[in-house]
Every structure is written in structure tokens, then in C-alpha cells.
Design a protein around this motif. Sequence first.
Motif, PDB file in Angstrom:
ATOM      1  N   ALA A  12       1.372  -0.991  -0.147  1.00  0.00           N
ATOM      2  CA  ALA A  12       0.241   0.046  -0.274  1.00  0.00           C
ATOM      3  C   ALA A  12       0.763   1.007   0.450  1.00  0.00           C
ATOM      4  O   ALA A  12       0.367   1.934  -0.861  1.00  0.00           O
ATOM      5  CB  ALA A  12      -1.174  -0.164   1.099  1.00  0.00           C
ATOM      6  N   TYR A  24      -7.689  -4.498   6.941  1.00  0.00           N
ATOM      7  CA  TYR A  24      -7.585  -4.035   5.070  1.00  0.00           C
ATOM      8  C   TYR A  24      -8.361  -2.466   4.725  1.00  0.00           C
ATOM      9  O   TYR A  24      -8.133  -1.446   4.623  1.00  0.00           O
ATOM     10  CB  TYR A  24      -7.326  -4.768   3.641  1.00  0.00           C
ATOM     11  N   GLN A  25     -10.022  -3.254   5.032  1.00  0.00           N
ATOM     12  CA  GLN A  25     -11.071  -2.305   4.951  1.00  0.00           C
ATOM     13  C   GLN A  25     -11.411  -0.710   5.477  1.00  0.00           C
ATOM     14  O   GLN A  25     -10.993  -0.169   5.320  1.00  0.00           O
ATOM     15  CB  GLN A  25     -12.395  -3.088   4.622  1.00  0.00           C
ATOM     16  N   TYR A  36      -8.127   0.953   4.750  1.00  0.00           N
ATOM     17  CA  TYR A  36      -8.009   2.763   4.295  1.00  0.00           C
ATOM     18  C   TYR A  36      -9.523   3.002   4.203  1.00  0.00           C
ATOM     19  O   TYR A  36      -9.004   4.621   3.812  1.00  0.00           O
ATOM     20  CB  TYR A  36      -8.604   0.899   2.927  1.00  0.00           C
ATOM     21  N   PRO A  55      -3.957   2.947  -0.449  1.00  0.00           N
ATOM     22  CA  PRO A  55      -4.601   2.346  -1.047  1.00  0.00           C
ATOM     23  C   PRO A  55      -3.872   0.272  -0.491  1.00  0.00           C
ATOM     24  O   PRO A  55      -3.666  -0.292  -1.355  1.00  0.00           O
ATOM     25  CB  PRO A  55      -3.353   1.915  -2.986  1.00  0.00           C
TER      26      PRO A  55
END
Length: 386
Positions: free
Chosen positions: A44, A337-338, A341, A347
Motif C-alpha cells: 500500500a 485492510y478495509q 483504507y 490503497p
Amino acid sequence: MKLFRKTPLAWRQLMKEKTRLVVAVAGITFADMLMFIQLGFESALFDAAIKPHRNLQADLVLINPQLQTLFSVKSFSRERLYQTLAYDGVESVNSVYISTGQWRNPETRLERAILVWGIDPAKPAFKSPETKQNQHYLKQLYQVLFDQAGRPEYGAVGDIFKKTGNFETELNNKAISVKALFTDGASFAADGNVITSDSTFLQIFPERKPDRIEVGLITLKPDADPEKVRSQLAARLPNDVKVLIPEAFAQIERQYWETGTAIGFIFGLGTTVGFIVGIVIVYQILYSDVSEHMPEYATLKAMGYGDRYLLVVLLQEALFLAVLGYMPAFFLSVGLYQLTYTATMLPLAMKLERAIHVLILTIIMCSFSGAIAMRKLRAADPADVF
């Protein structure tokens, strides 16, 4: 005899001690999540660092050969960019100024470094629809586009602008006005970005010479071969410039942060630690299992089963543990991850190659532990049972 039921021996061995199985799965899940987090954050951050490069509207780019990162840009003569117009296949050119300025938070009055991009407002320099649709605002002096995905230390720019349609502050002690927002995000090179016209850029950085630019954007004719034109330009232009496709330009930035700094090593070390933790956990579980079932394994040896068969049993146990530990780690990592983010705008998302990579590491990790535990199994002596 119970050992010869149709259910695999390895699975029955694991299910005999359900508490131990749960602890083992939890340990492998933790090790896998550690690897997912390290690899995910590394990807990321590197993707964020090269996002502006990939967003450039060009078939080829022209840069200074010494340029390694946007954190420390190198300029070259704009004359070199105009020289490319004489070559077959080149349709048009565009120039970009890049420098680091000081953005003032109007609420706290504190200044923070921000990456400033100076472009020609009459020519699209970025692929982003947000930038294309709003760059006409840049025709007026001291009007800028602001990166709403930047660090909050710049101020509540996005919130205030969406409510009032305007935001005024100072950039390098020059009064500027935000007229539109775009989304790029923080990276290693900068905590945020701002886009100005080339005229405004030169006003904000009065020490800059107009004929010195950081990136030249080259648009080719529809029927031109980018690699052929690139090779032609590279061979004929002076060696004070370098011709690249945009992706190669992006990889220069990525390589700098990956190999030219300690960042790549740190993330690699974190992944290695997760891998080693998993090996230790699985080995302890398998070693305990073998120790508690030595009479059964010794009986199998007395019946004629060799070390190879017993090794297969242990490896089966290891693979069962690998799969059982990997599945929750995968889904938990997707959720993490979500969440990351949403909080940081990095990203960060699960990628197929990363999922496969961690699965392979998990299988290797568990198989290696099983092979080590086999040393204890070889000590199983039928004489001790009979």
C-alpha cells in the motif's frame, strides 16, 4: 483397530485434543495475519508513492537521469522537451513543475510541507477526472486544487470547502484559494499534494527558472509504437535527460524507497518474524502430539510402517493446521485492510498474488515444522511398548 478407520490418521490425531487444536489454529492465524499486515502495508505504501506517476497523462515521460524520488526532484531544460517534437510519432508535449512548499493551516497557523505540482491549465497533465474537470480554475492566479486525501494536519480543507465552496490559506507565504478537490493521498515523498498553474507555481517559488522543469509529458500519435519512439529519443537526445514509459518512471520511485532506504528491509523483517513465529508454534503442537502418542506410533512401526509413512502422517497434520489457520487469517486481514483504507485512504486491498504468497508461506512453514518434529518420531521404539 482405531488407527485404520477411513478418517485420515492425521485428522484424528489433531481432533483428539480440541483445545490444543484451537490454540494451534489461533497461533497460525496470528502468524499469517502478521505476514498479511506486513506485506499489505508495504504494498500500500509503495503503491501510494507511485500513484502520482501512474496518474500522469502521457505515453512517454522525460526526466533528469539523476531523479530518484519526488522527495528530492531534479530539473532539466524544457528545451529538451520541445526537441522531441521533431521526431516521428510525437504528437504533443506538456511540462510539469514539481517542488515542496510550506502549507499553512489557517486554524493552527502551523506550516507543513506539501508537494506542489505546477501544470499548464490548458493541457491535461493528469488522468484523474477530478483534475481534468476542474483544472480550468487554475487559469486565475493563486487558485489551486487540493488533495483531500492528505494528512489532517493541513486543516479541515475538504470539509470546509464542501460546505462553503472555498478555502483560503497561504502557501509559501502567498495567499491562495482552493477552488476544487482531488484525491491522491499521502506518500513517502509528501503528506499531501496541491496542483497549481505553471504561472502560480512560479509566483510561489520565485527562485525557480521558468525554463527548468521536472517532468516532460510526451503524447504520441495514435499509430506510434511507444517503445520504438522511446528508443529513438533515448538514442538521439543528449544524456542530460532520460526517456521512459510512465510505469518505468513509477518503478524508479518504488525502487528508491524499497532498496535505497530501510523501509523495504523493515517490512521484510516483519514478514520473516511472522514466518518464524508460525514455525515455532506448529512445531510445538506437533512435538507435543508426537510425545503423547508415542505408543501408537511405536505400534505402527512394529506392524511394519516405516518412517516415510509416519512422516506423511505428520505432514498431513501440518497441512491441516496450515489450512485451518490460513482461512480465518485471510478473512480477518480483508476486514483489517478495509478498516485501514477507510481510516487512512491508503490503497490497501487484498490482492490475489498476496493471498497465494501467504498461503504458500503457510504451507512451507507448517511442512518445515512437521519435518523437524519427525526427529522425535524416529525415536519411537516398539520395544518400549512391548
